[in-house]
Scaffold this motif. Structure first.
Motif, PDB file in Angstrom:
ATOM      1  N   PRO A 109      -4.453 -33.272  44.776  1.00 35.69           N
ATOM      2  CA  PRO A 109      -3.460 -32.302  45.269  1.00 35.69           C
ATOM      3  C   PRO A 109      -2.796 -31.459  44.198  1.00 35.69           C
ATOM      4  O   PRO A 109      -2.013 -30.563  44.521  1.00 35.69           O
ATOM      5  CB  PRO A 109      -2.431 -33.201  45.980  1.00 35.69           C
ATOM      6  N   MET A 110      -3.105 -31.717  42.926  1.00 34.03           N
ATOM      7  CA  MET A 110      -2.478 -30.933  41.864  1.00 34.03           C
ATOM      8  C   MET A 110      -2.783 -29.446  41.993  1.00 34.03           C
ATOM      9  O   MET A 110      -1.924 -28.594  41.719  1.00 34.03           O
ATOM     10  CB  MET A 110      -2.931 -31.437  40.497  1.00 34.03           C
ATOM     11  N   LEU A 111      -3.989 -29.107  42.415  1.00 36.70           N
ATOM     12  CA  LEU A 111      -4.335 -27.693  42.583  1.00 36.70           C
ATOM     13  C   LEU A 111      -3.496 -27.060  43.683  1.00 36.70           C
ATOM     14  O   LEU A 111      -3.025 -25.927  43.532  1.00 36.70           O
ATOM     15  CB  LEU A 111      -5.819 -27.545  42.901  1.00 36.70           C
ATOM     16  N   GLY A 238       1.476 -36.615  41.715  1.00 40.33           N
ATOM     17  CA  GLY A 238       0.689 -35.455  41.296  1.00 40.33           C
ATOM     18  C   GLY A 238       1.427 -34.144  41.479  1.00 40.33           C
ATOM     19  O   GLY A 238       1.401 -33.267  40.603  1.00 40.33           O
ATOM     20  N   ILE A 239       2.127 -34.007  42.611  1.00 38.23           N
ATOM     21  CA  ILE A 239       2.855 -32.768  42.886  1.00 38.23           C
ATOM     22  C   ILE A 239       4.037 -32.603  41.941  1.00 38.23           C
ATOM     23  O   ILE A 239       4.334 -31.499  41.480  1.00 38.23           O
ATOM     24  CB  ILE A 239       3.319 -32.745  44.354  1.00 38.23           C
ATOM     25  N   CYS A 240       4.731 -33.706  41.637  1.00 41.70           N
ATOM     26  CA  CYS A 240       5.872 -33.615  40.716  1.00 41.70           C
ATOM     27  C   CYS A 240       5.446 -33.081  39.358  1.00 41.70           C
ATOM     28  O   CYS A 240       6.119 -32.224  38.772  1.00 41.70           O
ATOM     29  CB  CYS A 240       6.522 -34.986  40.559  1.00 41.70           C
ATOM     30  N   LEU A 241       4.322 -33.577  38.861  1.00 39.80           N
ATOM     31  CA  LEU A 241       3.873 -33.137  37.537  1.00 39.80           C
ATOM     32  C   LEU A 241       3.325 -31.714  37.566  1.00 39.80           C
ATOM     33  O   LEU A 241       3.648 -30.895  36.685  1.00 39.80           O
ATOM     34  CB  LEU A 241       2.809 -34.106  37.014  1.00 39.80           C
ATOM     35  N   SER A 242       2.490 -31.415  38.551  1.00 38.60           N
ATOM     36  CA  SER A 242       1.843 -30.095  38.576  1.00 38.60           C
ATOM     37  C   SER A 242       2.810 -29.000  39.000  1.00 38.60           C
ATOM     38  O   SER A 242       2.999 -27.999  38.287  1.00 38.60           O
ATOM     39  CB  SER A 242       0.630 -30.121  39.506  1.00 38.60           C
ATOM     40  N   SER A 243       3.451 -29.165  40.143  1.00 37.93           N
ATOM     41  CA  SER A 243       4.359 -28.128  40.643  1.00 37.93           C
ATOM     42  C   SER A 243       5.606 -28.008  39.787  1.00 37.93           C
ATOM     43  O   SER A 243       6.130 -26.903  39.585  1.00 37.93           O
ATOM     44  CB  SER A 243       4.761 -28.448  42.087  1.00 37.93           C
ATOM     45  N   GLY A 244       6.101 -29.131  39.284  1.00 38.98           N
ATOM     46  CA  GLY A 244       7.343 -29.100  38.537  1.00 38.98           C
ATOM     47  C   GLY A 244       7.250 -28.361  37.213  1.00 38.98           C
ATOM     48  O   GLY A 244       8.181 -27.643  36.827  1.00 38.98           O
ATOM     49  N   PHE A 245       6.122 -28.504  36.523  1.00 44.91           N
ATOM     50  CA  PHE A 245       6.010 -27.928  35.183  1.00 44.91           C
ATOM     51  C   PHE A 245       5.245 -26.601  35.139  1.00 44.91           C
ATOM     52  O   PHE A 245       5.340 -25.872  34.150  1.00 44.91           O
ATOM     53  CB  PHE A 245       5.334 -28.924  34.240  1.00 44.91           C
ATOM     54  N   THR A 246       4.487 -26.299  36.177  1.00 36.27           N
ATOM     55  CA  THR A 246       3.635 -25.104  36.144  1.00 36.27           C
ATOM     56  C   THR A 246       4.421 -23.802  35.932  1.00 36.27           C
ATOM     57  O   THR A 246       4.024 -22.979  35.093  1.00 36.27           O
ATOM     58  CB  THR A 246       2.788 -25.022  37.425  1.00 36.27           C
ATOM     59  N   PRO A 247       5.516 -23.539  36.651  1.00 38.72           N
ATOM     60  CA  PRO A 247       6.228 -22.269  36.413  1.00 38.72           C
ATOM     61  C   PRO A 247       6.715 -22.113  34.977  1.00 38.72           C
ATOM     62  O   PRO A 247       6.611 -21.019  34.395  1.00 38.72           O
ATOM     63  CB  PRO A 247       7.398 -22.339  37.405  1.00 38.72           C
ATOM     64  N   ALA A 248       7.231 -23.187  34.394  1.00 40.16           N
ATOM     65  CA  ALA A 248       7.709 -23.102  33.007  1.00 40.16           C
ATOM     66  C   ALA A 248       6.553 -22.871  32.043  1.00 40.16           C
ATOM     67  O   ALA A 248       6.660 -22.076  31.093  1.00 40.16           O
ATOM     68  CB  ALA A 248       8.460 -24.385  32.637  1.00 40.16           C
ATOM     69  N   ILE A 249       5.441 -23.542  32.287  1.00 42.22           N
ATOM     70  CA  ILE A 249       4.263 -23.349  31.430  1.00 42.22           C
ATOM     71  C   ILE A 249       3.744 -21.919  31.548  1.00 42.22           C
ATOM     72  O   ILE A 249       3.375 -21.284  30.548  1.00 42.22           O
ATOM     73  CB  ILE A 249       3.171 -24.365  31.792  1.00 42.22           C
ATOM     74  N   ALA A 250       3.714 -21.409  32.781  1.00 43.89           N
ATOM     75  CA  ALA A 250       3.229 -20.041  32.994  1.00 43.89           C
ATOM     76  C   ALA A 250       4.110 -19.020  32.272  1.00 43.89           C
ATOM     77  O   ALA A 250       3.609 -18.071  31.648  1.00 43.89           O
ATOM     78  CB  ALA A 250       3.180 -19.745  34.493  1.00 43.89           C
ATOM     79  N   THR A 251       5.413 -19.206  32.349  1.00 40.74           N
ATOM     80  CA  THR A 251       6.332 -18.294  31.661  1.00 40.74           C
ATOM     81  C   THR A 251       6.124 -18.344  30.148  1.00 40.74           C
ATOM     82  O   THR A 251       6.133 -17.305  29.457  1.00 40.74           O
ATOM     83  CB  THR A 251       7.785 -18.644  32.012  1.00 40.74           C
ATOM     84  N   ALA A 252       5.924 -19.549  29.623  1.00 39.19           N
ATOM     85  CA  ALA A 252       5.682 -19.687  28.179  1.00 39.19           C
ATOM     86  C   ALA A 252       4.371 -19.023  27.775  1.00 39.19           C
ATOM     87  O   ALA A 252       4.281 -18.409  26.695  1.00 39.19           O
ATOM     88  CB  ALA A 252       5.669 -21.171  27.806  1.00 39.19           C
ATOM     89  N   LEU A 253       3.356 -19.110  28.630  1.00 36.26           N
ATOM     90  CA  LEU A 253       2.072 -18.465  28.324  1.00 36.26           C
ATOM     91  C   LEU A 253       2.208 -16.950  28.290  1.00 36.26           C
ATOM     92  O   LEU A 253       1.606 -16.273  27.444  1.00 36.26           O
ATOM     93  CB  LEU A 253       1.030 -18.885  29.359  1.00 36.26           C
ATOM     94  N   VAL A 254       3.005 -16.405  29.215  1.00 33.32           N
ATOM     95  CA  VAL A 254       3.246 -14.953  29.208  1.00 33.32           C
ATOM     96  C   VAL A 254       3.929 -14.545  27.915  1.00 33.32           C
ATOM     97  O   VAL A 254       3.570 -13.546  27.280  1.00 33.32           O
ATOM     98  CB  VAL A 254       4.086 -14.540  30.434  1.00 33.32           C
ATOM     99  N   ARG A 255       4.909 -15.314  27.507  1.00 33.81           N
ATOM    100  CA  ARG A 255       5.676 -14.990  26.295  1.00 33.81           C
ATOM    101  C   ARG A 255       4.811 -15.055  25.036  1.00 33.81           C
ATOM    102  O   ARG A 255       4.915 -14.197  24.155  1.00 33.81           O
ATOM    103  CB  ARG A 255       6.848 -15.955  26.180  1.00 33.81           C
ATOM    104  N   ASP A 256       3.948 -16.060  24.972  1.00 30.24           N
ATOM    105  CA  ASP A 256       3.201 -16.301  23.730  1.00 30.24           C
ATOM    106  C   ASP A 256       1.819 -15.641  23.696  1.00 30.24           C
ATOM    107  O   ASP A 256       1.318 -15.324  22.614  1.00 30.24           O
ATOM    108  CB  ASP A 256       3.027 -17.807  23.511  1.00 30.24           C
ATOM    109  N   PHE A 257       1.200 -15.443  24.875  1.00 33.85           N
ATOM    110  CA  PHE A 257      -0.186 -14.960  24.871  1.00 33.85           C
ATOM    111  C   PHE A 257      -0.430 -13.730  25.742  1.00 33.85           C
ATOM    112  O   PHE A 257      -1.543 -13.209  25.764  1.00 33.85           O
ATOM    113  CB  PHE A 257      -1.131 -16.079  25.329  1.00 33.85           C
ATOM    114  N   GLY A 258       0.579 -13.284  26.495  1.00 37.79           N
ATOM    115  CA  GLY A 258       0.383 -12.084  27.285  1.00 37.79           C
ATOM    116  C   GLY A 258       0.403 -12.354  28.779  1.00 37.79           C
ATOM    117  O   GLY A 258       0.303 -13.510  29.230  1.00 37.79           O
ATOM    118  N   PRO A 259       0.488 -11.296  29.588  1.00 39.86           N
ATOM    119  CA  PRO A 259       0.680 -11.439  31.036  1.00 39.86           C
ATOM    120  C   PRO A 259      -0.521 -12.007  31.788  1.00 39.86           C
ATOM    121  O   PRO A 259      -0.381 -12.427  32.936  1.00 39.86           O
ATOM    122  CB  PRO A 259       0.982 -10.008  31.493  1.00 39.86           C
ATOM    123  N   VAL A 260      -1.691 -12.004  31.183  1.00 41.66           N
ATOM    124  CA  VAL A 260      -2.877 -12.518  31.884  1.00 41.66           C
ATOM    125  C   VAL A 260      -3.105 -14.006  31.592  1.00 41.66           C
ATOM    126  O   VAL A 260      -3.832 -14.683  32.323  1.00 41.66           O
ATOM    127  CB  VAL A 260      -4.125 -11.690  31.479  1.00 41.66           C
TER     128      VAL A 260
END
Length: 310
Positions: A109-111, A238-260
């Motif tokens: 269910p992580m996906l 599974g949901i706590c780990l995937s859903s809980g951290f994904t938005p923060a990870i995505a924001t960090a990826l935008v900041r460090d590597f770009g919007p894609v």
């Protein structure tokens, strides 16, 4: 902003009442099925009844009665230990022969969790503040894409899985999300409202192919006696780990590597989901068939009088 602070925050709570008609319908017309009835019962009470029956059969002699009470006490003490384990569904769920199924319900269910939060929770903020060309009315685009591309199609995907099989529908959904989701995120990053809507809509449709059959598929991985406890345990972790951290990870990826860059999150969790689905083929299902047949027979026996009345 003032409207949101004064009364807008209440709207989300009021919309929760929309589930009341569904609850009323289930209460009036739904049938209750409990395949575990008697399985987690009071074993100690049964032993006590058995001891009383033996005393009656043995007669009224004091010696015999005293011996019967000692035997009953020994049986009762022994039964309390086994009852404490057998009457605990969580302990049953954590037994070694259930570990593969638990790992399956953790990974698969992580996906669905990460995909939904990334696509329909974080995405509105992404379109508004994280790309160089912010999209106007991003929250309306997000809402319409969620309704048209996820809510309705999730039901259709669940229905389709009943017809052609859950593994097939979910596998197509997971592979499609892994391949096309990064492309759709790239299109959204252009900052064009129409393109963003159709890209987010298409992403929701592909994601719904996976999430539509997910919950039925998960419960089918466990024997009836520990089904809900096991599925809830693996799913929530599974949901706590995937859903809980994904938005923060995505924001960090935008900041460090770009919007894609956040597009890489989709194939990562799709691979984990496919690994979980593969592991489900390794689950020992001996005994599941007998328990399922017994539960179905019980349901049929309860439904037969209703059919005769109708």
């Amino acid at each position: 902003d003032d409207q949101l602070v004064q009364w807008g925050w209440r709207v989300a709570f009021f919309t929760g009442t929309a589930i009341v008609p569904a609850v009323a319908f289930l209460q009036i017309y739904g049938g209750e099925s409990n395949p575990n009835e008697g399985r987690f019962g009071d074993t100690a009470g049964e032993v006590e009844e058995e001891g009383g029956r033996r005393r009656q059969e043995a007669g009224g002699g004091e010696d015999q009665q005293g011996h019967g009470e000692e035997e009953e006490e020994a049986m009762l003490s022994s039964s309390r230990l086994s009852t404490s384990i057998q009457n605990n569904p969580l302990a049953q769920s954590l037994k070694r022969d259930n570990w593969i199924a638990l790992l399956t319900s953790f990974l698969t269910p992580m996906l669905g969790g990460a995909g939904f939060y990334l696509t329909f929770v974080w995405m509105a903020v992404y379109m508004t503040t994280l790309i160089s060309n912010p999209i106007s009315n991003a929250f309306w685009i997000n809402l319409l894409a969620s309704i048209c591309g996820f809510k309705v199609t999730t039901i259709a995907a669940g229905y389709l899985s009943d017809r052609i099989g859950r593994n097939l529908v979910m596998s197509v959904g997971a592979v499609s999300v892994a391949i096309f989701a990064p492309i759709f995120l790239w299109i959204i990053s252009w900052g064009k409202p129409v393109d963003a809507f159709f890209a987010q809509w298409a992403l929701g449709v592909l994601l719904s192919l996976f999430t539509g059959p997910l919950f039925a598929w998960m419960t089918e991985q466990f024997p009836p006696k520990v089904r809900l406890t096991s599925a809830a345990l693996g799913y929530n972790l599974g949901i706590c780990l995937s859903s809980g951290f994904t938005p923060a990870i995505a924001t960090a990826l935008v900041r460090d590597f770009g919007p894609v860059a956040p597009g890489a999150i989709y194939p990562f969790f799709a691979i984990l989901a496919l690994i979980g689905m593969y592991l489900s083929t390794k689950i020992d299902r001996r005994g599941d068939k007998e328990q399922t047949i017994a539960a179905l027979d019980e349901d049929d026996s309860k439904a037969q009088p209703l059919l005769e009345i109708s």
